[in-house]
Design a protein around this motif. Structure first.
Motif, short mmCIF file in Angstrom:
data_model
loop_
_atom_site.label_atom_id
_atom_site.label_comp_id
_atom_site.label_asym_id
_atom_site.label_seq_id
_atom_site.Cartn_x
_atom_site.Cartn_y
_atom_site.Cartn_z
N VAL A 120 -2.75 -8.50 16.33
CA VAL A 120 -3.18 -9.81 16.82
C VAL A 120 -2.91 -10.87 15.76
CG1 VAL A 120 -5.20 -11.17 17.50
CG2 VAL A 120 -4.86 -8.88 18.43
N GLY A 121 -3.16 -10.54 14.49
CA GLY A 121 -2.87 -11.47 13.40
C GLY A 121 -1.39 -11.78 13.29
N MET A 122 -0.55 -10.79 13.50
CA MET A 122 0.90 -11.03 13.45
C MET A 122 1.33 -11.98 14.57
SD MET A 122 2.48 -7.32 12.48
CE MET A 122 4.06 -7.79 13.12
N LEU A 123 0.69 -11.90 15.71
CA LEU A 123 1.06 -12.76 16.83
C LEU A 123 0.49 -14.17 16.70
CD1 LEU A 123 0.56 -10.24 19.77
CD2 LEU A 123 2.72 -11.01 18.75
N LYS A 124 -0.68 -14.31 16.10
CA LYS A 124 -1.38 -15.59 16.09
C LYS A 124 -1.15 -16.42 14.83
CE LYS A 124 -3.56 -15.27 20.01
NZ LYS A 124 -3.41 -16.23 21.07
N LEU A 125 -0.84 -15.80 13.71
CA LEU A 125 -0.73 -16.56 12.46
C LEU A 125 0.54 -17.40 12.43
CD1 LEU A 125 -2.15 -13.90 10.01
CD2 LEU A 125 -3.22 -16.01 10.75
N PRO A 126 0.50 -18.55 11.71
CA PRO A 126 1.56 -19.54 11.85
C PRO A 126 2.83 -19.31 11.03
CG PRO A 126 -0.16 -20.39 10.43
CD PRO A 126 -0.62 -19.07 10.94
N ASP A 127 2.74 -18.72 9.85
CA ASP A 127 3.93 -18.67 9.00
C ASP A 127 4.25 -17.26 8.55
OD1 ASP A 127 1.74 -18.46 7.39
OD2 ASP A 127 2.53 -19.67 5.77
N VAL A 128 5.39 -17.13 7.87
CA VAL A 128 5.92 -15.81 7.49
C VAL A 128 4.99 -15.10 6.52
CG1 VAL A 128 7.83 -14.64 6.34
CG2 VAL A 128 8.29 -16.54 7.87
N LEU A 129 4.47 -15.82 5.54
CA LEU A 129 3.61 -15.17 4.54
C LEU A 129 2.31 -14.66 5.16
CD1 LEU A 129 4.09 -17.55 1.50
CD2 LEU A 129 5.23 -15.39 1.99
N SER A 130 1.72 -15.42 6.04
CA SER A 130 0.49 -14.97 6.71
C SER A 130 0.77 -13.77 7.61
CB SER A 130 -0.09 -16.11 7.54
OG SER A 130 -0.41 -17.20 6.74
N ARG A 131 1.87 -13.82 8.31
CA ARG A 131 2.23 -12.70 9.18
C ARG A 131 2.55 -11.45 8.37
NH1 ARG A 131 5.95 -15.71 13.72
NH2 ARG A 131 4.22 -16.82 14.67
N HIS A 159 1.23 -10.68 5.55
CA HIS A 159 -0.08 -10.16 5.13
C HIS A 159 -0.73 -9.38 6.27
CE1 HIS A 159 -3.88 -10.09 2.97
NE2 HIS A 159 -4.45 -10.43 4.10
N ALA A 160 -0.69 -9.95 7.47
CA ALA A 160 -1.30 -9.28 8.62
C ALA A 160 -0.55 -8.02 9.01
CB ALA A 160 -1.35 -10.24 9.81
N ALA A 161 0.73 -7.94 8.66
CA ALA A 161 1.52 -6.76 9.02
C ALA A 161 1.27 -5.60 8.07
CB ALA A 161 3.00 -7.11 9.02
N THR A 162 0.82 -5.88 6.86
CA THR A 162 0.70 -4.79 5.89
C THR A 162 -0.73 -4.39 5.58
OG1 THR A 162 0.88 -6.40 4.10
CG2 THR A 162 2.88 -5.27 4.77
N LYS A 163 -1.59 -5.32 5.27
CA LYS A 163 -2.95 -4.96 4.83
C LYS A 163 -3.74 -4.20 5.90
CE LYS A 163 -2.52 -7.24 0.96
NZ LYS A 163 -2.58 -6.78 -0.36
N PRO A 164 -3.94 -4.78 7.08
CA PRO A 164 -4.73 -4.03 8.07
C PRO A 164 -4.01 -2.79 8.58
CG PRO A 164 -4.43 -6.31 8.78
CD PRO A 164 -3.62 -6.11 7.56
N GLN A 165 -2.68 -2.85 8.65
CA GLN A 165 -1.94 -1.68 9.15
C GLN A 165 -2.11 -0.50 8.20
OE1 GLN A 165 -0.84 -1.60 12.09
NE2 GLN A 165 -0.94 -3.75 12.53
#
Length: 131
Positions: free
Chosen positions: A28-39, A41-47
């Motif tokens: 959900v974070g990967m879909l909703k976050l606005p920029d590459v760095l935020s995405r 982060h959402a792609a690695t930490k929670p995963q």
């Protein structure tokens, strides 16, 4: 079935459920976050955390030596490759200009990239000879 096995199975199922929920939050974070760095982060930490919880839950359910060794290898390689892949994606996005520099709190790469001319290979003064 002994009481310990029943508790272990219940804890394993709970860990698998919580790990899957954390992975879902990362998506959900990967879909909703606005920029590459935020995405990134959402792609690695929670995963990574979610996968480790799922592996721990599966380990509580399987209890076989070979299965536990395989799960440990999966967790090890996830911990080694996830941060490296996120770093490479973020660095690539930075170098291709997809990062909004005004939003960065600290930009360590800006000085390195502006000191070196783009038509020249890096010399010893820019890290090629330093160890």
């Amino acid at each position: 079935m002994s009481a310990w096995v029943q508790v272990s199975d219940t804890a394993g199922a709970a860990l698998v459920f919580v790990g899957a929920a954390i992975c879902l939050l990362g998506v959900v974070g990967m879909l909703k976050l606005p920029d590459v760095l935020s995405r990134s982060h959402a792609a690695t930490k929670p995963q990574t955390l979610g996968l480790l919880l799922v592996l721990a839950g599966v380990a509580l359910r399987l209890r076989s030596g070979m299965d536990l060794a395989t799960l440990a290898l999966i967790g090890f390689f996830q911990l080694m490759t996830g941060p490296v892949a996120a770093h490479l994606v973020a660095r690539s996005a930075y170098r291709t200009g997809q990062i909004e520099h005004a939003e960065l709190l600290r930009d360590d790469l800006d000085r390195q990239l502006t000191e070196r001319a783009p038509d020249r290979a890096p010399g010893p003064e820019h890290g090629a000879g330093e160890r």
